[in-house]
Design a protein around this motif. Sequence first.
Motif, PDB file in Angstrom:
ATOM      1  N   SER A  29      52.189  40.428  47.667  1.00  0.00           N
ATOM      2  CA  SER A  29      53.181  41.463  47.959  1.00  0.00           C
ATOM      3  C   SER A  29      53.057  42.634  46.982  1.00  0.00           C
ATOM      4  CB  SER A  29      54.590  40.877  47.891  1.00  0.00           C
ATOM      5  OG  SER A  29      54.752  39.861  48.848  1.00  0.00           O
ATOM      6  N   LEU A  30      52.731  42.336  45.732  1.00  0.00           N
ATOM      7  CA  LEU A  30      52.528  43.389  44.744  1.00  0.00           C
ATOM      8  C   LEU A  30      51.176  44.068  44.904  1.00  0.00           C
ATOM      9  CD1 LEU A  30      53.923  41.657  41.523  1.00  0.00           C
ATOM     10  CD2 LEU A  30      54.984  43.541  42.761  1.00  0.00           C
ATOM     11  N   GLY A  31      50.199  43.342  45.466  1.00  0.00           N
ATOM     12  CA  GLY A  31      48.866  43.889  45.652  1.00  0.00           C
ATOM     13  C   GLY A  31      47.943  43.555  44.502  1.00  0.00           C
ATOM     14  N   GLU A  32      46.655  43.779  44.711  1.00  0.00           N
ATOM     15  CA  GLU A  32      45.654  43.383  43.717  1.00  0.00           C
ATOM     16  C   GLU A  32      45.885  44.071  42.375  1.00  0.00           C
ATOM     17  OE1 GLU A  32      40.798  42.856  43.265  1.00  0.00           O
ATOM     18  OE2 GLU A  32      41.687  43.504  45.173  1.00  0.00           O
ATOM     19  N   GLU A  33      46.169  45.363  42.377  1.00  0.00           N
ATOM     20  CA  GLU A  33      46.427  46.072  41.132  1.00  0.00           C
ATOM     21  C   GLU A  33      47.865  45.881  40.661  1.00  0.00           C
ATOM     22  OE1 GLU A  33      44.416  47.772  38.939  1.00  0.00           O
ATOM     23  OE2 GLU A  33      42.908  46.738  40.142  1.00  0.00           O
ATOM     24  N   GLY A  34      48.800  45.959  41.591  1.00  0.00           N
ATOM     25  CA  GLY A  34      50.207  45.844  41.224  1.00  0.00           C
ATOM     26  C   GLY A  34      50.563  44.508  40.616  1.00  0.00           C
ATOM     27  N   SER A  35      49.849  43.458  41.012  1.00  0.00           N
ATOM     28  CA  SER A  35      50.164  42.121  40.497  1.00  0.00           C
ATOM     29  C   SER A  35      49.850  41.982  39.011  1.00  0.00           C
ATOM     30  CB  SER A  35      49.405  41.054  41.296  1.00  0.00           C
ATOM     31  OG  SER A  35      48.013  41.309  41.286  1.00  0.00           O
ATOM     32  N   LYS A  36      49.044  42.877  38.467  1.00  0.00           N
ATOM     33  CA  LYS A  36      48.776  42.840  37.023  1.00  0.00           C
ATOM     34  C   LYS A  36      50.059  43.064  36.223  1.00  0.00           C
ATOM     35  CE  LYS A  36      44.012  44.602  37.342  1.00  0.00           C
ATOM     36  NZ  LYS A  36      43.108  45.735  36.992  1.00  0.00           N
ATOM     37  N   LYS A  37      51.030  43.731  36.827  1.00  0.00           N
ATOM     38  CA  LYS A  37      52.281  44.034  36.134  1.00  0.00           C
ATOM     39  C   LYS A  37      53.144  42.793  35.906  1.00  0.00           C
ATOM     40  CE  LYS A  37      52.377  48.758  37.889  1.00  0.00           C
ATOM     41  NZ  LYS A  37      53.095  49.772  38.725  1.00  0.00           N
ATOM     42  N   ALA A  38      52.769  41.670  36.535  1.00  0.00           N
ATOM     43  CA  ALA A  38      53.511  40.424  36.349  1.00  0.00           C
ATOM     44  C   ALA A  38      52.874  39.528  35.286  1.00  0.00           C
ATOM     45  CB  ALA A  38      53.589  39.658  37.670  1.00  0.00           C
ATOM     46  N   LEU A  39      51.707  39.928  34.803  1.00  0.00           N
ATOM     47  CA  LEU A  39      50.942  39.089  33.877  1.00  0.00           C
ATOM     48  C   LEU A  39      50.639  39.855  32.601  1.00  0.00           C
ATOM     49  CD1 LEU A  39      48.886  37.922  36.851  1.00  0.00           C
ATOM     50  CD2 LEU A  39      49.933  36.255  35.321  1.00  0.00           C
ATOM     51  N   VAL A  40      50.030  39.185  31.649  1.00  0.00           N
ATOM     52  CA  VAL A  40      49.752  39.828  30.366  1.00  0.00           C
ATOM     53  C   VAL A  40      48.498  40.692  30.505  1.00  0.00           C
ATOM     54  CG1 VAL A  40      49.313  39.451  27.902  1.00  0.00           C
ATOM     55  CG2 VAL A  40      50.948  38.029  29.101  1.00  0.00           C
ATOM     56  N   HIS A  41      48.684  41.846  31.127  1.00  0.00           N
ATOM     57  CA  HIS A  41      47.676  42.895  31.270  1.00  0.00           C
ATOM     58  C   HIS A  41      48.218  44.133  30.563  1.00  0.00           C
ATOM     59  CE1 HIS A  41      44.557  41.638  34.332  1.00  0.00           C
ATOM     60  NE2 HIS A  41      45.401  40.622  34.379  1.00  0.00           N
ATOM     61  N   TYR A  42      47.680  44.458  29.393  1.00  0.00           N
ATOM     62  CA  TYR A  42      48.147  45.604  28.635  1.00  0.00           C
ATOM     63  C   TYR A  42      46.951  46.308  27.998  1.00  0.00           C
ATOM     64  CZ  TYR A  42      52.794  43.489  28.953  1.00  0.00           C
ATOM     65  OH  TYR A  42      53.972  42.939  29.415  1.00  0.00           O
ATOM     66  N   PRO A  43      46.964  47.640  27.962  1.00  0.00           N
ATOM     67  CA  PRO A  43      45.878  48.360  27.286  1.00  0.00           C
ATOM     68  C   PRO A  43      45.896  48.124  25.788  1.00  0.00           C
ATOM     69  CG  PRO A  43      47.631  49.873  27.934  1.00  0.00           C
ATOM     70  CD  PRO A  43      47.959  48.547  28.546  1.00  0.00           C
ATOM     71  N   ALA A  44      44.795  48.401  25.149  1.00  0.00           N
ATOM     72  CA  ALA A  44      44.689  48.236  23.700  1.00  0.00           C
ATOM     73  C   ALA A  44      45.794  49.017  22.994  1.00  0.00           C
ATOM     74  CB  ALA A  44      43.317  48.694  23.220  1.00  0.00           C
ATOM     75  N   ASN A  45      46.243  48.460  21.874  1.00  0.00           N
ATOM     76  CA  ASN A  45      47.234  49.096  20.997  1.00  0.00           C
ATOM     77  C   ASN A  45      48.645  49.140  21.578  1.00  0.00           C
ATOM     78  OD1 ASN A  45      45.204  49.716  18.992  1.00  0.00           O
ATOM     79  ND2 ASN A  45      44.524  51.363  20.379  1.00  0.00           N
ATOM     80  N   THR A  46      48.904  48.338  22.608  1.00  0.00           N
ATOM     81  CA  THR A  46      50.281  48.224  23.099  1.00  0.00           C
ATOM     82  C   THR A  46      51.127  47.462  22.102  1.00  0.00           C
ATOM     83  OG1 THR A  46      49.488  48.209  25.395  1.00  0.00           O
ATOM     84  CG2 THR A  46      51.727  47.413  25.009  1.00  0.00           C
ATOM     85  N   PHE A  47      50.535  46.467  21.456  1.00  0.00           N
ATOM     86  CA  PHE A  47      51.229  45.636  20.487  1.00  0.00           C
ATOM     87  C   PHE A  47      50.530  45.730  19.127  1.00  0.00           C
ATOM     88  CE2 PHE A  47      51.831  43.815  24.685  1.00  0.00           C
ATOM     89  CZ  PHE A  47      53.214  43.707  24.749  1.00  0.00           C
ATOM     90  N   ALA A  48      51.231  45.281  18.107  1.00  0.00           N
ATOM     91  CA  ALA A  48      50.669  45.321  16.758  1.00  0.00           C
ATOM     92  C   ALA A  48      49.391  44.484  16.685  1.00  0.00           C
ATOM     93  CB  ALA A  48      51.697  44.790  15.751  1.00  0.00           C
ATOM     94  N   ASN A  49      48.395  45.014  15.978  1.00  0.00           N
ATOM     95  CA  ASN A  49      47.121  44.316  15.733  1.00  0.00           C
ATOM     96  C   ASN A  49      46.373  43.988  17.017  1.00  0.00           C
ATOM     97  OD1 ASN A  49      47.699  44.168  12.876  1.00  0.00           O
ATOM     98  ND2 ASN A  49      49.109  42.486  13.358  1.00  0.00           N
ATOM     99  N   GLN A  50      46.555  44.811  18.040  1.00  0.00           N
ATOM    100  CA  GLN A  50      45.879  44.595  19.329  1.00  0.00           C
ATOM    101  C   GLN A  50      44.859  45.716  19.553  1.00  0.00           C
ATOM    102  OE1 GLN A  50      48.190  45.365  22.828  1.00  0.00           O
ATOM    103  NE2 GLN A  50      46.391  45.060  24.131  1.00  0.00           N
ATOM    104  N   ASP A  51      43.614  45.477  19.131  1.00  0.00           N
ATOM    105  CA  ASP A  51      42.595  46.519  19.253  1.00  0.00           C
ATOM    106  C   ASP A  51      41.812  46.433  20.550  1.00  0.00           C
ATOM    107  OD1 ASP A  51      41.236  44.199  18.693  1.00  0.00           O
ATOM    108  OD2 ASP A  51      40.151  44.970  16.949  1.00  0.00           O
ATOM    109  N   LYS A  52      42.091  45.383  21.359  1.00  0.00           N
ATOM    110  CA  LYS A  52      41.427  45.237  22.643  1.00  0.00           C
ATOM    111  C   LYS A  52      42.461  45.054  23.751  1.00  0.00           C
ATOM    112  CE  LYS A  52      37.267  43.055  20.708  1.00  0.00           C
ATOM    113  NZ  LYS A  52      36.390  41.846  20.736  1.00  0.00           N
TER     114      LYS A  52
END
Length: 391
Positions: free
Chosen positions: A299-322
Amino acid sequence: MKKLIFTICSVVCSMMAAQAQTIDTLLNKVSSGPFTFSAQVPDGNYRVTVTLGNKKKVGQTVVRAESRRHYYDLITTKKGKYETVSFVVNKKNPQIDAKTKVKLKPREFTYKNWDDSLNISFCGPMPAVQRIKIEPVKDVTTVFLCGNSTVVDQENEPWASWGQMITRWFGEGVVFANYAESGLSCTSFLAQLRLDKILTQLKKGDYVIVEFGHNDEKEKKPGDGAWYSYSRNLKIFADRVKAAGGHIIFCTPTARRAFKNGRNTNTHGDYPEAMKTVAAREHVPVIDLTAMSTTFYESLGEEGSKKALVHYPANTFANQDKALADNTHFNPYGAWEIAKMIVMGLKKMESPLVKSLRADWQDFNPAQPDDPTTFIWHMSAGSNITKPDGN
């Protein structure tokens, strides 16, 4: 998600109580960051009554307990105004008897879920707490949760699971006790004596919900597989819980995000069907979470479903370089939606548990999920980008 609120401060207030007795503390605390109140109490269920607000400041408070177990969304209190909320929390430690303990993983040694204290956490833009009262209760139904990383109360942001979200929807007649841990299968859950511990706490009429499959399917020793070791272990759960006077519910494993030609494919092989087969044979009700979560992703779609899982660009969180790109483990939005599917599964089987749903519950359809861009999650203290065990 449209809005993530990051805070790293944490102030821990501690109290000691040798026996299960009422604790009533005038805290009168307001903070620009999360803080935790801890009280050392024996294992059991506790009614927590919290008076929110502050005489001089506007309060904006979210209430959680133990390892980010969610109870109340953002509550705003005006200067000099107060609001009182109450909820029931289960507290446990690893001790089974004088000689035996649950065999925790090393990473669990620091979890609030397994320490000697009942931990009440407050976060939001300006958490303000006037008073906290903790009192033991016995007249509630306990729901014990058995499972893996999709069920456990994840200790750190941005990871989340349905077991720590479902608490939001139930009133004081039901309390959830989460014994799940990342990376576990039926086999390892039993071997670590987690069911043994549950059975020391279970009262006649309590419930046990079992969701396994993700890690069971990786076991490749002789005799392993959906139709042998997995099915046998599920029967062990059913037999032992029933013998103790409890009610057992099976829950097929959440789907992984695995799209092909626009459809989310089944990565679990025969495991969901094997669970349904054991359930039918042993007269155990079953929630088909595999099917509901598959519909949710599509229902969310192939790209939209990433928003339900731990999919985040680099530097979203502390010490996250990837970048983080995990197709199994949920973020808070995904866990929120999965928890609603569990509730709908309970409603479909007409479980007595749904009589304790809060008044603001609204039925949910995974084919029409909540809009992830409008979901707001106020971060608890700290984050850790280390992936949970299992996949």
